[in-house]
Design a protein around this motif. Structure first.
Motif, PDB file in Angstrom:
ATOM      1  N   GLY A  82       0.799  -1.195   0.000  1.00 17.61           N
ATOM      2  CA  GLY A  82       0.000   0.000   0.000  1.00 17.61           C
ATOM      3  C   GLY A  82       0.843   1.261   0.000  1.00 17.61           C
ATOM      4  N   ARG A  83       2.138   1.110  -0.103  1.00 22.98           N
ATOM      5  CA  ARG A  83       2.999   2.279  -0.152  1.00 22.98           C
ATOM      6  C   ARG A  83       3.696   2.305  -1.500  1.00 22.98           C
ATOM      7  N   GLY A  84       2.936   2.502  -2.540  1.00 24.87           N
ATOM      8  CA  GLY A  84       3.553   2.504  -3.845  1.00 24.87           C
ATOM      9  C   GLY A  84       4.022   1.115  -4.173  1.00 24.87           C
ATOM     10  N   ARG A  85       5.272   0.987  -4.594  1.00 26.49           N
ATOM     11  CA  ARG A  85       5.786  -0.329  -4.926  1.00 26.49           C
ATOM     12  C   ARG A  85       5.832  -1.161  -3.667  1.00 26.49           C
ATOM     13  N   SER A  86       5.187  -2.304  -3.677  1.00 25.04           N
ATOM     14  CA  SER A  86       5.358  -3.183  -2.529  1.00 25.04           C
ATOM     15  C   SER A  86       6.670  -3.868  -2.702  1.00 25.04           C
ATOM     16  N   ARG A  87       7.433  -3.869  -1.710  1.00 21.49           N
ATOM     17  CA  ARG A  87       8.713  -4.495  -1.856  1.00 21.49           C
ATOM     18  C   ARG A  87       8.964  -5.279  -0.607  1.00 21.49           C
ATOM     19  N   SER A  88       9.134  -6.478  -0.733  1.00 19.56           N
ATOM     20  CA  SER A  88       9.459  -7.261   0.403  1.00 19.56           C
ATOM     21  C   SER A  88       9.934  -8.556  -0.088  1.00 19.56           C
ATOM     22  N   THR A  98      20.740   5.303 -11.340  1.00 23.73           N
ATOM     23  CA  THR A  98      20.019   6.088 -12.348  1.00 23.73           C
ATOM     24  C   THR A  98      19.096   5.201 -13.170  1.00 23.73           C
ATOM     25  N   PHE A  99      18.061   5.818 -13.677  1.00 24.29           N
ATOM     26  CA  PHE A  99      17.125   5.127 -14.578  1.00 24.29           C
ATOM     27  C   PHE A  99      16.997   5.951 -15.840  1.00 24.29           C
ATOM     28  N   GLU A 100      17.269   5.293 -16.964  1.00 27.90           N
ATOM     29  CA  GLU A 100      17.071   5.974 -18.244  1.00 27.90           C
ATOM     30  C   GLU A 100      15.625   5.768 -18.653  1.00 27.90           C
ATOM     31  N   THR A 118      17.788  10.234 -11.335  1.00 27.10           N
ATOM     32  CA  THR A 118      18.819   9.735 -10.407  1.00 27.10           C
ATOM     33  C   THR A 118      18.253   9.728  -8.988  1.00 27.10           C
ATOM     34  N   PRO A 119      17.545   8.670  -8.626  1.00 27.59           N
ATOM     35  CA  PRO A 119      16.909   8.651  -7.297  1.00 27.59           C
ATOM     36  C   PRO A 119      17.887   8.452  -6.148  1.00 27.59           C
ATOM     37  N   VAL A 120      19.116   7.967  -6.443  1.00 29.57           N
ATOM     38  CA  VAL A 120      20.133   7.860  -5.383  1.00 29.57           C
ATOM     39  C   VAL A 120      21.375   8.583  -5.897  1.00 29.57           C
ATOM     40  N   GLU A 159      11.923  10.040   4.405  1.00 31.64           N
ATOM     41  CA  GLU A 159      10.541   9.895   3.933  1.00 31.64           C
ATOM     42  C   GLU A 159      10.476   8.937   2.745  1.00 31.64           C
ATOM     43  N   SER A 160       9.277   8.537   2.426  1.00 27.88           N
ATOM     44  CA  SER A 160       9.073   7.662   1.287  1.00 27.88           C
ATOM     45  C   SER A 160       9.632   8.330   0.021  1.00 27.88           C
ATOM     46  N   GLY A 161      10.375   7.560  -0.756  1.00 26.66           N
ATOM     47  CA  GLY A 161      10.916   8.094  -2.013  1.00 26.66           C
ATOM     48  C   GLY A 161      12.279   8.738  -1.858  1.00 26.66           C
ATOM     49  N   SER A 162      12.872   8.655  -0.662  1.00 27.67           N
ATOM     50  CA  SER A 162      14.171   9.319  -0.465  1.00 27.67           C
ATOM     51  C   SER A 162      15.335   8.479  -0.993  1.00 27.67           C
ATOM     52  N   LYS A 211      16.027   5.112  -0.019  1.00 27.02           N
ATOM     53  CA  LYS A 211      16.541   4.128   0.937  1.00 27.02           C
ATOM     54  C   LYS A 211      16.569   2.727   0.320  1.00 27.02           C
ATOM     55  N   SER A 212      15.427   2.346  -0.251  1.00 29.58           N
ATOM     56  CA  SER A 212      15.331   0.973  -0.763  1.00 29.58           C
ATOM     57  C   SER A 212      16.244   0.766  -1.959  1.00 29.58           C
ATOM     58  N   LEU A 213      16.325   1.760  -2.831  1.00 33.04           N
ATOM     59  CA  LEU A 213      17.203   1.597  -3.993  1.00 33.04           C
ATOM     60  C   LEU A 213      18.654   1.463  -3.529  1.00 33.04           C
ATOM     61  N   THR A 214      19.008   2.157  -2.451  1.00 34.22           N
ATOM     62  CA  THR A 214      20.358   2.008  -1.905  1.00 34.22           C
ATOM     63  C   THR A 214      20.573   0.557  -1.480  1.00 34.22           C
ATOM     64  N   ASP A 237      15.014  -4.090   4.930  1.00 32.23           N
ATOM     65  CA  ASP A 237      14.312  -2.937   4.361  1.00 32.23           C
ATOM     66  C   ASP A 237      12.869  -2.922   4.843  1.00 32.23           C
ATOM     67  N   GLU A 238      12.565  -2.059   5.760  1.00 32.00           N
ATOM     68  CA  GLU A 238      11.221  -1.936   6.335  1.00 32.00           C
ATOM     69  C   GLU A 238      10.687  -3.307   6.752  1.00 32.00           C
ATOM     70  N   PRO A 239      11.432  -4.078   7.542  1.00 31.37           N
ATOM     71  CA  PRO A 239      11.013  -5.457   7.813  1.00 31.37           C
ATOM     72  C   PRO A 239       9.766  -5.556   8.679  1.00 31.37           C
ATOM     73  N   ALA A 259      10.044  16.125  -6.936  1.00 34.33           N
ATOM     74  CA  ALA A 259       9.931  14.997  -7.877  1.00 34.33           C
ATOM     75  C   ALA A 259      11.318  14.698  -8.426  1.00 34.33           C
ATOM     76  N   LEU A 260      11.502  13.447  -8.863  1.00 39.28           N
ATOM     77  CA  LEU A 260      12.827  13.024  -9.317  1.00 39.28           C
ATOM     78  C   LEU A 260      13.339  13.860 -10.484  1.00 39.28           C
ATOM     79  N   ASP A 261      12.405  14.328 -11.315  1.00 35.64           N
ATOM     80  CA  ASP A 261      12.855  15.104 -12.484  1.00 35.64           C
ATOM     81  C   ASP A 261      12.868  16.603 -12.191  1.00 35.64           C
TER      82      ASP A 261
HETATM   83  N1  LIG Z   1      12.497   1.292 -11.372  1.00 29.65           N
HETATM   84  C1  LIG Z   1      12.388   2.593 -11.106  1.00 29.65           C
HETATM   85  N2  LIG Z   1      12.332   3.484 -12.110  1.00 29.65           N
HETATM   86  C2  LIG Z   1      12.230   4.813 -11.863  1.00 29.65           C
HETATM   87  N3  LIG Z   1      12.145   5.332 -10.613  1.00 29.65           N
HETATM   88  C3  LIG Z   1      12.197   4.472  -9.579  1.00 29.65           C
HETATM   89  C4  LIG Z   1      12.323   3.067  -9.765  1.00 29.65           C
HETATM   90  N4  LIG Z   1      12.336   2.479  -8.550  1.00 29.65           N
HETATM   91  C5  LIG Z   1      12.217   3.483  -7.660  1.00 29.65           C
HETATM   92  N5  LIG Z   1      12.126   4.653  -8.267  1.00 29.65           N
HETATM   93  C6  LIG Z   1      11.979   5.966  -7.644  1.00 29.65           C
HETATM   94  O1  LIG Z   1      13.124   6.247  -6.897  1.00 29.65           O
HETATM   95  C7  LIG Z   1      12.794   6.992  -5.755  1.00 29.65           C
HETATM   96  C8  LIG Z   1      13.405   6.337  -4.538  1.00 29.65           C
HETATM   97  O2  LIG Z   1      12.771   5.077  -4.386  1.00 29.65           O
HETATM   98  P1  LIG Z   1      13.026   4.171  -3.119  1.00 29.65           P
HETATM   99  O3  LIG Z   1      12.119   3.008  -3.248  1.00 29.65           O
HETATM  100  O4  LIG Z   1      14.460   3.900  -2.954  1.00 29.65           O
HETATM  101  O5  LIG Z   1      12.533   5.122  -1.958  1.00 29.65           O
HETATM  102  P2  LIG Z   1      12.354   4.769  -0.428  1.00 29.65           P
HETATM  103  O6  LIG Z   1      13.021   5.845   0.327  1.00 29.65           O
HETATM  104  O7  LIG Z   1      12.787   3.401  -0.136  1.00 29.65           O
HETATM  105  O8  LIG Z   1      10.799   4.927  -0.271  1.00 29.65           O
HETATM  106  P3  LIG Z   1       9.764   3.833   0.200  1.00 29.65           P
HETATM  107  O9  LIG Z   1       9.992   3.695   1.649  1.00 29.65           O
HETATM  108  O10 LIG Z   1       8.451   4.414  -0.148  1.00 29.65           O
HETATM  109  O11 LIG Z   1      10.081   2.587  -0.580  1.00 29.65           O
HETATM  110  C9  LIG Z   1      11.275   7.054  -5.687  1.00 29.65           C
HETATM  111  O12 LIG Z   1      10.870   8.332  -6.177  1.00 29.65           O
HETATM  112  C10 LIG Z   1      10.852   5.967  -6.623  1.00 29.65           C
HETATM  113  O13 LIG Z   1       9.624   6.303  -7.235  1.00 29.65           O
END
Ligand SMILES: Nc1ncnc2c1ncn2[C@@H]1O[C@H](COP(=O)(O)OP(=O)(O)OP(=O)(O)O)[C@@H](O)[C@H]1O
Length: 634
Positions: free
Chosen positions: A278-284, A313-315, A322-324, A342-345, A347-350, A479-481, A578-580
């Protein structure tokens, strides 16, 4: 989960299916002679007690011929569907197996085949292979394959992107094993239904071809050929056409209903929908791995993890995101480090970048990304995979989607030990039970026989942690276990992680948006904002030392025991860019009460203020901190 009752209609159709199979087995033996017996005195007779479906042009009993034709009709339908679905399955798995580039080509090939009209394709192939049963089977199989391939491709892509496949990949298992164990079983229910429908469809299509004289040839006969013979006299003796017609319809429906029931049973037993976050991408998920007793050498440093200048980065069509950005930190053996934001900062991509789980089109750049002093990117593929697998365990948010729904717990917990420590199945099982016991999972031996859906949420998360620990990892990235769990269970899971950290010296990187969870669990905290680390500090000094206005705002938005309950909790105005549209200067400036023109124009670098203390801010708050001029860097 209660067992679903079959409707009476389904039971009836399943019974019909059984009868058809029995007829195919014994029909030619019981009625073969009668079906072949020519009776010149009874040519083309209508229905009678002796011949319920009449006789054909040679006086042969139509009922006996319909019963005998069951075998050939069903065998040909099964062959056609088997061949077509087998071809489709192989073709449909190619895009997943071949990787992004070649996979795209395979996907386009499937699209092209789909665009060709199936009947034309069948007739073309049948013409090449020759008129007759073989031509009809091969032609129809080729016509069936593209649609089946597309279905397989879609289902496999869904499953391949799931967290439990990411988890399985982290265990370093081979591609064939990944497909056989994790992908195919999970797409099987949908495919079974499709196969059953393909058999029903093939039966109709083969009958149609035989009816047109393009299928089974004399002296052989299937229901289609009998229908052809009967149809000539439909106005005189309709029963002759009725017999094969009824057989075709009943068999077609029986196959579809049986397939539906089988798929339902498979799905009911194995697959339950993954709970989304329920928080955008479910990731677990839990990805597991571990360090062997000898472990990789620390190469002159006790850092389990060293990250320097990490960017993800994502092309995309709209440009590069560049979310990280330029993230640097290290984790020492046995340390508990938190990443909050916060959400989207980012963390998870790291975390995903550390675990090498960023999928194309995402790319990872880093000056250094080392586990135990070794950068996996500099190693040959096998060693790289092994280093990752034996150094790092990951636990993600939703334990249900972390676990493969079709495998028992024992198989999943023991997988890494089997794949990387050379353990036999028996040894892996023993290791898995030990691991569950170590995590104080009650009834460990019984749990081993269960499937994920039979466990509670907290229990599942403990199992996913056990998966990661089977081979003694030196680092767990969680990651958010606990986000998907209720508060009591959250505490239990954190206690498990804490115990593993204390008893085995396993370092833990805990990721959460909840600063109170992070400060209670960790020794050191990294605060992320808009893809960057903006502050690093000791967890127990957070409320005293926090210098970045964003960290202070996060803390102010968290209730404390001595908080004035009459006052509303502070919130952080505005939202992350926003990322862009990340601004050129400090990304937090638009939300910051202390922001100056310099903040908006120049990016503050992460400055070291002391041991384990860094901040990226032009106007750090609190104790007398130097305000430094820094070079602009983006
Ligand atoms: N595959 C992708 N393509 C483009 N953008 C992405 C992709 N995956 C994640 N993002 C974006 O990268 C940013 C960081 O995502 P990330 O999941 O690392 O954030 P987060 O801090 O872990 O937030 P959350 O706790 O909500 O997961 C977000 O704006 C997300 O929308």
């Amino acid at each position: 989960m209660g067992r679903k009752r079959l409707s009476p209609a389904r039971v009836a159709m399943l019974a019909v299916f059984g009868v058809l199979l029995a007829l195919a087995l014994v029909g030619p033996m019981l009625w073969g002679d009668r079906a072949a017996a020519v009776d010149l005195e009874r040519l083309g007779e209508g229905a009678s007690w002796a011949h319920p479906f009449g006789t054909d042009d040679l006086g042969r009993d139509m009922l006996a011929r319909v019963l005998v034709a069951t075998r050939l009709s069903l065998v040909l339908a099964l062959l056609t569907a088997g061949l077509g679905c087998g071809l489709g399955l192989l073709l449909g798995l190619l895009p997943t197996v071949l990787g992004p580039r070649l996979g795209k080509l395979a996907g386009s090939a499937i699209g092209l085949l789909l665009a060709l009209p199936g009947l034309l394709l069948a007739l073309l192939v049948a013409t090449i292979t020759g008129v007759g049963a073989t031509g009809a089977v091969v032609g129809l199989a080729v016509a069936i394959a593209p649609a089946f391939a597309r279905l397989t491709q879609t289902l496999a892509a869904q499953v391949a992107g799931s967290e439990y496949v990411a988890a399985a990949r982290m265990t370093g298992i081979s591609l064939p094993r990944l497909m056989l164990r994790h992908v195919l079983p999970n797409i099987a229910p949908a495919l079974v239904l499709q196969v059953a429908m393909a058999i029903g469809g093939a039966l109709l299509a083969l009958s149609a071809l035989s009816f047109l004289g393009l299928g089974v040839q004399e002296p052989q006969y299937d229901w289609g050929a009998l229908l052809n013979a009967g149809l000539d006299r439909i106005y005189v003796t309709p029963a002759a056409a009725l017999g094969p017609g009824i057989a075709i319809i009943v068999a077609g429906v029986a196959f579809n209903v049986t397939g539906d029931a089988l798929a339902g049973a498979l799905a009911g037993e194995t697959i339950r929908p993954a709970r989304r976050s329920g928080r955008g991408r479910s990731r677990s998920a839990a990805a597991s791995s571990a360090v062997p007793a000898s472990g990789p050498s620390a190469a002159g440093s006790d850092a389990v993890l060293q990250v320097d200048g990490l960017s993800v980065t994502f092309e995309g069509e709209g440009g590069t995101l560049t979310p990280v950005r330029d993230v640097s930190f290290s984790v020492a053996a046995g340390e508990r480090v938190g990443i909050v934001g916060e959400s989207g900062s980012g963390k998870s991509l790291t975390a995903l970048a550390i675990a090498d789980l960023i999928e194309p089109p995402g790319t990872v750049q880093a000056e250094r990304l080392a586990l135990h002093g070794r950068d996996p990117r500099e190693l040959p593929e096998r060693e790289r995979r092994r280093l990752l697998v034996t150094s790092l365990a990951m636990v993600f948010q939703d334990p249900l989607s972390s676990l493969n729904p079709v495998l028992r717990i024992e198989r999943q917990v023991g997988e890494a030990a089997q794949a990387h420590l050379g353990a036999t199945r028996g040894q892996a099982r023993v290791r898995a039970v030990e691991q569950l016991r170590e995590l104080r999972i009650p009834g460990a031996a019984r749990r081993m026989r269960q499937h994920p859906h039979e466990l509670s949420g907290g229990m599942r998360q403990r199992v996913t942690i056990a998966m990661g620990l089977t081979t003694r990892p030196s680092l767990i990235v969680a990651d958010e276990p606990t986000t998907a769990l209720d508060v009591t269970v959250q505490r239990q899971v954190l206690r498990v992680l804490r115990r593993v950290n204390a008893e085995h010296g396993t370092a833990v990187v805990l990721i959460s948006h909840d600063i109170s969870v992070i400060s209670a669990f960790c020794e050191r905290v990294l605060v992320m904002y808009a893809g960057r680390v903006v502050e690093e500090l000791a967890a127990d000094r957070m409320r005293v030392d926090a210098a970045h206005p964003y960290t202070r705002a996060l803390l102010a938005a968290t209730p404390t025991l001595d908080a004035d309950l009459d006052r509303p909790l502070a919130t952080i105005p505005g939202r992350q860019p926003a990322l862009d549209a990340v601004p050129g200067g400090c990304a937090f400036a638009p939300r910051c009460a202390h922001a100056s023109d310099r903040c908006r124009e120049r990016l503050p670098l992460l400055e070291t203020l002391g041991e384990g203390r860094r901040v990226a801010c032009w106007h750090p708050q609190g104790a007398a901190l130097p305000v430094r001029e820094q070079e602009m860097k983006r």
